[in-house]
Design an enzyme around this catalytic site. Structure first.
Site, PDB file in Angstrom:
ATOM      1  N   ARG A 103     -37.538 -52.094  -8.014  1.00  0.00           N
ATOM      2  CA  ARG A 103     -36.796 -53.754  -8.960  1.00  0.00           C
ATOM      3  C   ARG A 103     -37.084 -54.538  -8.530  1.00  0.00           C
ATOM      4  NH1 ARG A 103     -32.435 -51.400 -13.284  1.00  0.00           N
ATOM      5  NH2 ARG A 103     -33.558 -53.385 -14.463  1.00  0.00           N
ATOM      6  N   HIS A 159     -23.065 -50.303 -12.598  1.00  0.00           N
ATOM      7  CA  HIS A 159     -22.965 -51.524 -13.158  1.00  0.00           C
ATOM      8  C   HIS A 159     -22.138 -51.735 -14.203  1.00  0.00           C
ATOM      9  CE1 HIS A 159     -27.267 -52.097 -13.137  1.00  0.00           C
ATOM     10  NE2 HIS A 159     -27.189 -52.591 -11.858  1.00  0.00           N
ATOM     11  N   CYS A 178     -28.068 -52.201 -20.928  1.00  0.00           N
ATOM     12  CA  CYS A 178     -28.604 -52.372 -20.633  1.00  0.00           C
ATOM     13  C   CYS A 178     -30.152 -53.336 -21.243  1.00  0.00           C
ATOM     14  CB  CYS A 178     -28.976 -51.070 -19.807  1.00  0.00           C
ATOM     15  SG  CYS A 178     -27.714 -50.276 -19.185  1.00  0.00           S
TER      16      CYS A 178
END
Length: 265
Positions: A88, A162, A256
């Site tokens: 990423r 997260h 998200c």
């Protein structure tokens, strides 16, 4: 008050690697279904009166749809992302470039952090997650740059990698969260700071129900999080359920997919 969100259409969405427990490449993912579900989320925001801006997706970056991870924007200043996994890594510069091309003041970070994935902003404080993706030193860097107090919270369950998978701001002063996702000390902090918080059940958490977006009146939440929806309705909030089951195969939900652009304040 209408909000301004940045989103990224999942034109290149797939599950082709594993960087969290939700991702199983062998199970596959349907890009067309993901796009339809994402369009439903975007429409929900627009029907609520919120502004949605778009960043162009980049081929080869299947997780770029998860725009929340791309930056943290507070008071018109942009704290950029530096991703923990090489798969990423290119997303951070892409999101930062989107903002700088539009004249935003921005900081390229020195430390690993994944934007609003691990930074959640309330009126007077920013809650910041660490333990899996964001280095705690990034919390300090963000505080210095943004001039907002940052409270560090340690995540302990890899399914909730997260902060935005385990906690969401309901309004500027209160949150909903899943206690088992946090270390004992962090859980004690949350209980002290938010004695009237919405506490999620195991069932809520296991469908990423905490990966929700609230404007203080309306809460956009994964449709399967039934206990959470009932509690929010009991407290007087309007609940807007959405189906993002395909994107959940990569560990994502409404939040998200949603990066909030907060202007000068």
């Amino acid at each position: 008050m209408p909000k301004h969100f940045l989103m990224c259409r999942p034109d290149y969405f797939t599950v082709e690697y594993t960087i969290n427990p939700w991702m199983r490449p062998e199970a596959g993912a349907d890009r067309d279904v993901a796009v339809r579900q994402w369009e439903g989320l975007k429409s929900a925001y627009e029907e609520l009166g919120h502004q949605v801006s778009l960043i162009d997706p980049i081929e080869g970056l299947p997780d770029m749809v998860f725009a929340a991870n791309g930056a943290l924007v507070v008071g018109g200043r942009v704290y950029g992302a530096r991703f923990a996994y090489p798969q990423r890594a290119a997303e951070g510069p892409a999101y930062l470039r989107w903002f700088t091309d539009r004249g935003y003041e921005a900081l390229e970070p020195s430390h690993v952090n994944e934007g609003e994935g691990d930074f959640l902003t309330l009126d007077d404080v920013i809650l910041a997650g660490t333990g899996f993706r964001t280095d705690v030193v990034a919390h300090q860097e963000a505080q210095e740059y943004l001039g907002r107090p940052v409270v560090s919270l340690t995540l302990v369950d890899p399914r909730f990698y997260h902060l935005d998978t385990a906690l969401f701001p309901i309004d500027g002063h209160n949150v909903g969260y899943y206690p088992a996702a946090f270390s004992p000390g962090s859980l004690a902090v949350l209980r002290r700071m938010f004695p009237d918080a919405v506490i999620a059940t195991d069932r809520d958490a296991e469908v990423l129900g905490l990966n929700a977006v609230s404007d203080g009146t309306n809460v956009v939440v994964n449709a399967e999080a039934s206990d959470l929806q009932l509690e929010l309705k009991r407290r007087g909030y309007e609940v807007i359920p959405v189906d993002l089951s395909e994107l959940r195969k990569a560990g994502g939900g409404p939040k998200c997919c949603t990066l909030e652009i907060r202007g000068e304040n």
